[in-house]
Design an enzyme around this catalytic site. Structure first.
Site, short mmCIF file in Angstrom:
data_model
loop_
_atom_site.label_atom_id
_atom_site.label_comp_id
_atom_site.label_asym_id
_atom_site.label_seq_id
_atom_site.Cartn_x
_atom_site.Cartn_y
_atom_site.Cartn_z
N CYS A 40 10.12 -106.20 -96.78
CA CYS A 40 8.62 -105.77 -97.04
C CYS A 40 8.88 -104.45 -96.77
O CYS A 40 8.90 -103.68 -96.24
CB CYS A 40 7.68 -106.60 -96.42
SG CYS A 40 6.31 -105.18 -96.51
N CYS B 172 6.41 -103.11 -94.69
CA CYS B 172 6.86 -103.22 -93.74
C CYS B 172 7.68 -102.63 -92.61
O CYS B 172 7.63 -102.11 -91.77
CB CYS B 172 7.12 -104.39 -93.79
SG CYS B 172 6.27 -106.31 -94.32
#
Length: 105
Positions: A26, A29
């Site tokens: 991600c 993230c």
């Protein structure tokens, strides 16, 4: 040291626990990681920050209905008191934590 369960970690009586639900693949993230490091340094000893990989721990993500990542959930005495999905800027995260770090059990 024995590995603590997720529920044991979030029920820490001494300090709030910020959980970062993330995944290695991600992009947002990855952007959140250095922000969390700075926040951890600023609030050292006052808040516990743990990262939960949703791919490796789907049950924890499902338990708290994590739909998108990153999702940050702040637990105080085992109860979720704040949550937000997406990248949270450091000043906003510090402000949220400041209202809980002084509240010891």
């Amino acid at each position: 040291m024995a590995k603590k369960s997720f529920n044991e970690l979030i029920n820490s009586p001494g300090m709030p626990v910020l959980v970062d639900f993330y995944a290695d693949w991600c992009g947002p993230c990855k952007a959140m990681a250095p922000i969390l490091e700075q926040v951890a340094a600023r609030h050292q000893g006052k808040v516990k920050i743990i990262k939960v990989d949703v791919d490796r721990n789907p049950a924890a993500a499902q338990q708290f209905r994590v739909q998108g990542i990153p999702t940050l959930i702040l637990f105080h005495k085992g109860q979720p008191v704040w949550r937000q999905s997406g990248v949270v800027p450091e000043p906003q995260l510090n402000q949220v934590l400041a209202s809980y770090v002084g509240q010891r059990a």
